[in-house]
Design a protein around this motif. Structure first.
Motif, mmCIF file in Angstrom:
data_model
loop_
_atom_site.group_PDB
_atom_site.id
_atom_site.type_symbol
_atom_site.label_atom_id
_atom_site.label_comp_id
_atom_site.label_asym_id
_atom_site.label_seq_id
_atom_site.Cartn_x
_atom_site.Cartn_y
_atom_site.Cartn_z
ATOM 1 N N GLN A 179 0.800 -1.228 0.000
ATOM 2 C CA GLN A 179 0.000 0.000 0.000
ATOM 3 C C GLN A 179 0.830 1.273 0.000
ATOM 4 N N SER A 180 2.146 1.184 0.268
ATOM 5 C CA SER A 180 2.977 2.390 0.325
ATOM 6 C C SER A 180 4.426 2.056 -0.010
ATOM 7 N N ASN A 181 5.220 3.107 -0.112
ATOM 8 C CA ASN A 181 6.654 2.927 -0.379
ATOM 9 C C ASN A 181 7.385 2.684 0.947
ATOM 10 N N PHE A 182 7.166 1.526 1.482
ATOM 11 C CA PHE A 182 7.694 1.164 2.806
ATOM 12 C C PHE A 182 8.914 0.282 2.614
ATOM 13 N N GLU A 183 10.050 0.689 3.193
ATOM 14 C CA GLU A 183 11.255 -0.143 3.099
ATOM 15 C C GLU A 183 11.619 -0.667 4.483
ATOM 16 N N TYR A 184 12.246 -1.806 4.491
ATOM 17 C CA TYR A 184 12.667 -2.399 5.760
ATOM 18 C C TYR A 184 13.828 -3.347 5.510
ATOM 19 N N THR A 242 14.125 1.357 7.213
ATOM 20 C CA THR A 242 15.585 1.303 7.351
ATOM 21 C C THR A 242 16.247 1.111 5.994
ATOM 22 N N SER A 243 17.222 1.950 5.701
ATOM 23 C CA SER A 243 17.980 1.844 4.448
ATOM 24 C C SER A 243 19.023 0.738 4.577
ATOM 25 N N PRO A 244 19.581 0.272 3.467
ATOM 26 C CA PRO A 244 20.624 -0.767 3.535
ATOM 27 C C PRO A 244 21.830 -0.338 4.373
ATOM 28 N N GLU A 245 22.227 0.924 4.251
ATOM 29 C CA GLU A 245 23.386 1.405 5.004
ATOM 30 C C GLU A 245 23.097 1.442 6.512
ATOM 31 N N LYS A 246 21.899 1.937 6.861
ATOM 32 C CA LYS A 246 21.521 1.990 8.272
ATOM 33 C C LYS A 246 21.418 0.582 8.859
ATOM 34 N N ALA A 247 20.910 -0.370 8.078
ATOM 35 C CA ALA A 247 20.809 -1.760 8.535
ATOM 36 C C ALA A 247 22.196 -2.323 8.836
ATOM 37 N N ARG A 248 23.165 -1.960 7.996
ATOM 38 C CA ARG A 248 24.530 -2.457 8.213
ATOM 39 C C ARG A 248 25.114 -1.851 9.490
ATOM 40 N N GLN A 249 24.846 -0.590 9.745
ATOM 41 C CA GLN A 249 25.352 0.059 10.961
ATOM 42 C C GLN A 249 24.798 -0.621 12.218
ATOM 43 N N ILE A 250 23.509 -0.912 12.205
ATOM 44 C CA ILE A 250 22.892 -1.579 13.364
ATOM 45 C C ILE A 250 23.459 -2.981 13.537
ATOM 46 N N ALA A 251 23.640 -3.694 12.418
ATOM 47 C CA ALA A 251 24.194 -5.058 12.475
ATOM 48 C C ALA A 251 25.609 -5.046 13.052
ATOM 49 N N GLU A 252 26.417 -4.058 12.646
ATOM 50 C CA GLU A 252 27.794 -3.956 13.154
ATOM 51 C C GLU A 252 27.787 -3.626 14.644
ATOM 52 N N ARG A 253 26.819 -2.803 15.081
ATOM 53 C CA ARG A 253 26.727 -2.470 16.499
ATOM 54 C C ARG A 253 26.415 -3.712 17.324
ATOM 55 N N ILE A 254 25.507 -4.558 16.796
ATOM 56 C CA ILE A 254 25.168 -5.807 17.492
ATOM 57 C C ILE A 254 26.387 -6.720 17.550
ATOM 58 N N LEU A 264 31.385 -13.923 27.832
ATOM 59 C CA LEU A 264 30.778 -14.898 26.922
ATOM 60 C C LEU A 264 31.812 -15.615 26.067
ATOM 61 N N SER A 265 32.816 -14.891 25.640
ATOM 62 C CA SER A 265 33.811 -15.424 24.684
ATOM 63 C C SER A 265 33.139 -16.062 23.463
ATOM 64 N N LEU A 266 32.090 -15.365 22.983
ATOM 65 C CA LEU A 266 31.357 -15.818 21.804
ATOM 66 C C LEU A 266 31.268 -14.682 20.791
ATOM 67 N N THR A 267 31.105 -15.042 19.540
ATOM 68 C CA THR A 267 30.902 -14.045 18.487
ATOM 69 C C THR A 267 29.626 -14.388 17.729
ATOM 70 N N ILE A 268 29.224 -13.457 16.853
ATOM 71 C CA ILE A 268 27.975 -13.635 16.126
ATOM 72 C C ILE A 268 28.164 -13.217 14.676
ATOM 73 N N SER A 269 27.552 -13.952 13.772
ATOM 74 C CA SER A 269 27.562 -13.620 12.346
ATOM 75 C C SER A 269 26.181 -13.143 11.946
ATOM 76 N N ILE A 270 26.123 -12.133 11.042
ATOM 77 C CA ILE A 270 24.844 -11.526 10.677
ATOM 78 C C ILE A 270 24.735 -11.363 9.168
ATOM 79 N N GLY A 271 23.592 -11.801 8.630
ATOM 80 C CA GLY A 271 23.282 -11.589 7.216
ATOM 81 C C GLY A 271 22.168 -10.562 7.083
ATOM 82 N N ILE A 272 22.211 -9.749 6.036
ATOM 83 C CA ILE A 272 21.232 -8.671 5.858
ATOM 84 C C ILE A 272 20.444 -8.877 4.568
ATOM 85 N N GLY A 273 19.118 -8.777 4.681
ATOM 86 C CA GLY A 273 18.231 -8.753 3.521
ATOM 87 C C GLY A 273 17.443 -7.452 3.559
ATOM 88 N N HIS A 274 17.201 -6.870 2.396
ATOM 89 C CA HIS A 274 16.527 -5.555 2.360
ATOM 90 C C HIS A 274 15.378 -5.555 1.359
#
Length: 309
Positions: A179-184, A242-254, A264-274
């Motif tokens: 119904q609108s120009n909604f990005e996520y 959320t734009s692709p660039e903003k999504a990447r910034q949030i993912a890097e922060r996480i 924890l001595s643990l790490t996390i991997s993140i994939g982004i879809g837009h």
């Protein structure tokens, strides 16, 4: 209280039609005594006309089927006395009239009337019980209702939203985008080498790690973002508007927040879809994020990767 009175009256009527006279005598004596003792309490819930009507009805029915028992007369008198009613003689007269109809006809109406009334009263009793249980179930406070809803939409261990809620959210997102120009953006996050962590430290330690990482992710996103537990050690983060660039910034922060936690001595991997870059529906964007997560794993883990076709 009213439902208890109703059930008591129905049970009494069932006994009137189906129990031998000695038992009934004892029952009615007990009932009369209780009514006499608790008469003031009854008056709070029942008006005088209701009490008179109930007494007349019960007395008449009892006498109709026990007219040839001498004990019926003093019992009906006692019942009327305990309820301060003056319908002793009308009840006797009506009872005699009804007993004549029921017992002295060619068809013997008692063989039809008694079973029919027994079944009908039993059905009413069942419905009263069901209504009482339903009203008890529905008697929740607003806070309890919110708690029940939260339990149905959240993961027990981490407190994050669950897959059931994600399915509902996906339908809403698809409606909005049509119904609108909604990005996520969708982030798919997976804890690196979590199986080894679980095997070496135990499942309790693994559960604590999941809860801690869930907290880190929630603290790393914005108020409008939603975090879901997608699978065992997989998390999905939904980033509206959320734009692709903003999504990447949030993912890097996480990713950085998880990596910096030395306990924890643990790490996390993140994939982004837009959306709309990587798909035309929520399911397609989710698939893109999942593919990007595999690319992040193949790059050596502890990394963020947008989908590259």
């Amino acid at each position: 209280m009213e439902q208890n009175l109703t059930k008591g009256l129905i049970l009494l009527l069932l006994l009137v039609f189906n129990v031998n006279s000695p038992v009934l005598i004892l029952l009615l004596l007990t009932l009369s005594g209780l009514i006499f003792v608790y008469n003031s309490h009854l008056n709070r819930y029942l008006s005088k006309p209701m009490v008179v009507t109930a007494t007349y009805f019960l007395s008449t029915l009892y006498f109709t089927f026990n007219w040839n028992d001498f004990a019926s007369y003093p019992l009906i008198f006692l019942l009327n006395l305990s309820l301060k009613s003056v319908l002793f003689f009308p009840a006797i007269f009506t009872g005699m009239l009804l007993s004549t109809i029921f017992y002295h006809t060619p068809f013997d109406l008692t063989s039809i009337f008694k079973p029919f009334l027994t079944i009908a009263l039993t059905e009413v009793l069942i419905k009263v019980n069901l209504k009482e249980k339903t009203s008890q179930r529905e008697n929740y406070s607003a806070e309890e209702v919110r708690e029940l809803l939260n339990l149905s939409y959240t993961d027990n261990l981490t407190g994050l939203y669950n897959r059931h809620f994600l399915e509902k959210e996906a339908k809403i997102i698809d409606r909005q985008t049509s119904q609108s120009n909604f990005e996520y953006a969708i982030l798919m996050a997976d804890i690196d080498f979590f199986k080894q962590y679980n095997d070496s430290l135990g499942h309790l330690a693994g559960d604590e790690a999941l809860k801690k990482i869930a907290g880190i992710i929630k603290n790393s996103v914005r108020k409008q973002d939603k975090v879901f537990r997608f699978g065992g050690e997989e998390f999905l983060i939904l980033l509206p508007e959320t734009s692709p660039e903003k999504a990447r910034q949030i993912a890097e922060r996480i990713r950085n927040s998880v990596a910096r936690d030395l306990e924890l001595s643990l790490t996390i991997s993140i994939g982004i879809g837009h959306f709309p870059q990587n798909g035309k529906s929520f399911r397609e964007v989710l698939k893109a994020a999942d593919s990007a997560l595999y690319q992040a794993k193949n790059k050596g883990r502890n990394t963020v990767c947008p989908l590259k076709v």
